[in-house]
Design an enzyme around this catalytic site. Structure first.
Site, PDB file in Angstrom:
ATOM      1  N   GLU A  34      41.543  32.136  46.923  1.00 32.42           N
ATOM      2  CA  GLU A  34      40.952  31.223  47.895  1.00 32.42           C
ATOM      3  C   GLU A  34      40.921  29.846  47.228  1.00 32.42           C
ATOM      4  O   GLU A  34      40.407  29.723  46.111  1.00 32.42           O
ATOM      5  CB  GLU A  34      39.524  31.681  48.236  1.00 32.42           C
ATOM      6  N   ARG A 259      37.445  44.141  37.668  1.00 32.14           N
ATOM      7  CA  ARG A 259      37.645  42.737  37.325  1.00 32.14           C
ATOM      8  C   ARG A 259      37.351  42.529  35.853  1.00 32.14           C
ATOM      9  O   ARG A 259      36.681  43.335  35.219  1.00 32.14           O
ATOM     10  CB  ARG A 259      36.794  41.823  38.203  1.00 32.14           C
ATOM     11  N   LYS A 269      33.803  31.361  40.364  1.00 36.94           N
ATOM     12  CA  LYS A 269      34.135  29.986  40.742  1.00 36.94           C
ATOM     13  C   LYS A 269      32.905  29.223  41.190  1.00 36.94           C
ATOM     14  O   LYS A 269      32.781  28.028  40.932  1.00 36.94           O
ATOM     15  CB  LYS A 269      35.169  30.012  41.867  1.00 36.94           C
TER      16      LYS A 269
HETATM   17  P1  ATP Z   1      35.258  34.328  41.960  1.00 32.54           P
HETATM   18  O1  ATP Z   1      34.271  35.415  42.238  1.00 32.54           O
HETATM   19  O2  ATP Z   1      35.365  33.941  40.533  1.00 32.54           O
HETATM   20  O3  ATP Z   1      35.114  33.151  42.855  1.00 32.54           O
HETATM   21  P2  ATP Z   1      37.115  35.439  43.712  1.00 32.54           P
HETATM   22  O4  ATP Z   1      37.384  36.886  43.676  1.00 32.54           O
HETATM   23  O5  ATP Z   1      36.249  34.943  44.785  1.00 32.54           O
HETATM   24  O6  ATP Z   1      36.634  34.977  42.284  1.00 32.54           O
HETATM   25  P3  ATP Z   1      39.651  34.703  44.726  1.00 32.54           P
HETATM   26  O7  ATP Z   1      40.262  33.367  44.815  1.00 32.54           O
HETATM   27  O8  ATP Z   1      39.238  35.371  45.978  1.00 32.54           O
HETATM   28  O9  ATP Z   1      38.432  34.585  43.755  1.00 32.54           O
HETATM   29  O10 ATP Z   1      40.541  35.673  43.861  1.00 32.54           O
HETATM   30  C1  ATP Z   1      41.932  35.785  43.895  1.00 32.54           C
HETATM   31  C2  ATP Z   1      42.317  37.086  43.267  1.00 32.54           C
HETATM   32  O11 ATP Z   1      41.883  37.126  41.909  1.00 32.54           O
HETATM   33  C3  ATP Z   1      41.668  38.255  43.958  1.00 32.54           C
HETATM   34  O12 ATP Z   1      42.628  39.248  44.166  1.00 32.54           O
HETATM   35  C4  ATP Z   1      40.587  38.693  43.023  1.00 32.54           C
HETATM   36  O13 ATP Z   1      40.357  40.055  43.136  1.00 32.54           O
HETATM   37  C5  ATP Z   1      41.165  38.309  41.656  1.00 32.54           C
HETATM   38  N1  ATP Z   1      40.099  38.065  40.679  1.00 32.54           N
HETATM   39  C6  ATP Z   1      39.077  37.192  40.771  1.00 32.54           C
HETATM   40  N2  ATP Z   1      38.246  37.271  39.706  1.00 32.54           N
HETATM   41  C7  ATP Z   1      38.781  38.223  38.903  1.00 32.54           C
HETATM   42  C8  ATP Z   1      38.399  38.791  37.631  1.00 32.54           C
HETATM   43  N3  ATP Z   1      37.307  38.378  36.984  1.00 32.54           N
HETATM   44  N4  ATP Z   1      39.186  39.747  37.103  1.00 32.54           N
HETATM   45  C9  ATP Z   1      40.292  40.157  37.750  1.00 32.54           C
HETATM   46  N5  ATP Z   1      40.698  39.681  38.931  1.00 32.54           N
HETATM   47  C10 ATP Z   1      39.968  38.730  39.513  1.00 32.54           C
HETATM   48 MG    MG Z   2      36.825  35.510  46.799  1.00 33.28          MG
END
Ligand code: ATP
Ligand code: MG
Length: 550
Positions: A34, A259, A269
């Site tokens: 995102e 994760r 983020k």
């Molecule tokens: P955050 O919680 O840090 O904002 P998010 O999951 O909301 O992360 P996205 O932009 O939705 O961020 O994530 C893009 C991809 O990265 C998704 O497939 C998510 O599952 C993966 N991802 C995000 N954080 C991690 C992590 N700590 N370890 C592994 N994969 C991750």
């Molecule tokens: Mg997300």
């Protein structure tokens, strides 16, 4: 390190089976960020997993921006994400935006309405939440749940035409308010948001919810293995429901992995944005940030990050990885690559009283003692040099082998010097040392007359290049994870230390991203933003040694 064969993992096993059974003909994965912030090391794990999986099976990987929430998203983030993925060494096959599919998503919502599987609800978000029930109690059906298809079609169109304010109506799936899976209790599909979208401008005032949009995106792109983190495990039944009931031609499947969490590291983020917004750090690429751009600015290489991601592997259960493991991989990567030079971070002037005034000699120094292929360089030596302030003590404790009055040490690549006198200022601070050198002891001359226990580094004063050094500690002082709201109160006040010192003349024109190993200090990267001609700024990537071994 790079050549290591990727180890097996449960997702790879699934892919292998799916190819063997003919369930899929080609592997298609996607990385779906995102664009509401910069990528962090956790995203790197997901990027490596998706791209390397497809690469290994000669498949394809799309970079897809999941931009269904216009309020939080921005093109600055889109650009940074593209840059980071490329920098990590991956090339996407397709570049897509979820917003490219808003038209099709709307049509699919109409399919659901016509099938009696979606309805427009007049309840507020709070009312909907309150009637959702709990893990043990079923939810209550909305009083608007049994509207006719015609009425729902008209209301949904009115939502689209902007006839409702934010929050006044939502479109909900009609599944089962008593389902043991809370995600199936008539989840929201569309909401009204009157906001400008970075990609579609003002074309839409209704936006699909992530859980509805994501399976459609995967199906539209022909994704075979949709890999996400474990939090989405309970969403899988809804994912499958959406693909099925929306009558998507291609049927993607979701798989979940744990994760990445790192010790001493904030990895969300939302929280990283807070650090940026509150100016606790110098932007998203502050070297203390666990963002890809921060790690890059600190001096991490894509090779080190990829090797780290490979090593931690893909698991089905949560764990927390020691950040020293990441450090291990950058040391490994730079060990044989980085030029080994000398830098004095906290200078103390030393006058070698028996060295001829006005004379400079050029001494041979090897560029990397573990990699002879890197050759030698010449470094100047003359009467005045700088050494590290803490390599001298007036009253040393036992087993202190560096300089103190009467003691002799080896200057790396040069001569033995002996401390004759320490000059103090009016406050009693040592401001200069007077030493003598022994010309017989020149490095490389084969001198065996006597031994000294300490070897220290130095820089010739008349040729020294002034430089700034930035040393880092974790942003969060204690080792607790990111639970609790007060993480901003737990910031480490010593996370950045700035020192002004000197480096060898050869590093005068080094450019942003150049990496060095400074004798005894560790690995450093030339800061690409703040370095000026003739005054480089060095970010410490990592110290030389760690107790940690993988
Ligand atoms: P955050 O919680 O840090 O904002 P998010 O999951 O909301 O992360 P996205 O932009 O939705 O961020 O994530 C893009 C991809 O990265 C998704 O497939 C998510 O599952 C993966 N991802 C995000 N954080 C991690 C992590 N700590 N370890 C592994 N994969 C991750
Ligand atoms: Mg997300």
């Amino acid at each position: 390190m790079e050549a290591k064969t990727p180890s097996s993992n449960f997702i790879k096993n699934i892919v292998t089976e799916d190819l063997a059974s003919g369930k899929v003909r080609e592997v298609v994965t996607r990385f779906p960020p995102e664009p509401n912030g910069y990528l962090h090391i956790g995203h790197a794990k997901s990027i490596c997993l998706n791209f390397e999986l497809a690469d290994e099976f000669k498949g394809r990987t799309n970079l897809r921006f999941d931009d269904t929430n216009p309020v939080k998203e921005d093109t600055e983030y889109v650009e940074s994400i593209k840059e980071d993925v490329k920098w990590l060494g991956f090339e996407w096959d397709g570049l897509f935006f979820a917003s490219d599919y808003f038209g099709e998503m709307y049509e699919r919502a109409l399919v659901l309405i016509r099938k009696g599987l979606a309805f427009v609800d007049d309840q507020t978000a709070d009312q909907i939440r309150e009637t959702r029930g709990t893990l043990t109690a079923p939810g209550q059906e909305s009083p608007y749940r049994n509207r006719s298809v015609e009425e729902n079609l008209a209301l949904f169109q009115a939502m689209r035409e902007g006839k409702f304010a934010d929050g006044e109506r939502v479109l909900r799936a009609k599944i089962d308010m008593a389902s043991p899976n809370v995600n199936l209790r008539d989840p929201i599909l569309y909401r009204v948001v009157h906001a400008h979208h970075h990609n579609t401008g003002d074309e839409w005032c209704i936006y699909p919810m992530y859980a509805f949009a994501h399976p459609l995106e995967d199906a539209i792109e022909g994704v075979t293995h949709s890999i996400c983190t474990l939090e989405f495990e309970d969403q899988r039944p809804f994912y499958d429901w959406v693909v099925r009931e929306c009558e998507m031609k291609w049927v993607p499947h979701q798989y979940e992995f744990a994760r990445l969490n790192l010790t001493n590291t904030v990895m969300s983020k939302r929280k990283l944005k807070q650090l940026v917004d509150e100016k606790a750090v110098d932007g998203w690429d502050d070297p203390r940030m666990p963002t890809i751009s921060g790690l890059r600015r600190k001096g991490y290489t894509p090779e080190a990050i990829r090797a780290f991601c490979r090593e931690i592997g893909v698991a089905k259960s949560y764990g927390i990885v020691d950040e020293r493991m990441l450090e291990h991989f950058i040391r490994e990567d730079l060990k044989l690559k980085a030029l080994r030079t000398m830098a004095v971070l906290q200078p103390l002037k030393v006058v070698i009283t028996n060295y001829p005034e006005g004379q400079t000699e050029w001494l041979e120094a090897e560029n990397n003692s573990e990699n002879p292929e890197m050759g030698n360089r010449e470094i100047p030596f003359s009467r005045v040099i700088y050494i590290e302030r803490d390599d001298f003590m007036d009253n040393p404790p036992p087993k202190y082998f560096r300089l103190f009055p009467g003691n002799e040490v080896r200057l790396k690549h040069a001569y033995f010097i002996k401390c004759e006198e320490a000059i103090q200022d009016a406050d009693g601070n040592v401001i200069e040392l007077r030493c003598t050198y022994d010309p017989e002891t020149k490095s490389g001359s084969g001198f065996t007359g006597r031994k000294v226990k300490g070897t220290i580094h130095w820089v010739d004063a008349s040729h020294a290049v002034p430089a700034q050094f930035r040393l880092y500690e974790p942003l969060i002082a204690d080792n607790s994870d990111e639970e609790g709201e007060s993480f901003l109160d737990r910031l480490n006040p010593n996370s950045l230390e700035v020192l002004e010192g000197f480096v060898e003349p050869g590093m005068k024109d080094s450019s942003g991203g150049d990496k060095f190993q400074f004798f005894r200090h560790g690995y450093f990267n030339v800061d690409p933003k703040d370095s000026a001609p003739g005054h480089p700024v060095f970010n410490r990537i990592v110290s030389l040694k760690s107790s940690f071994e993988v």
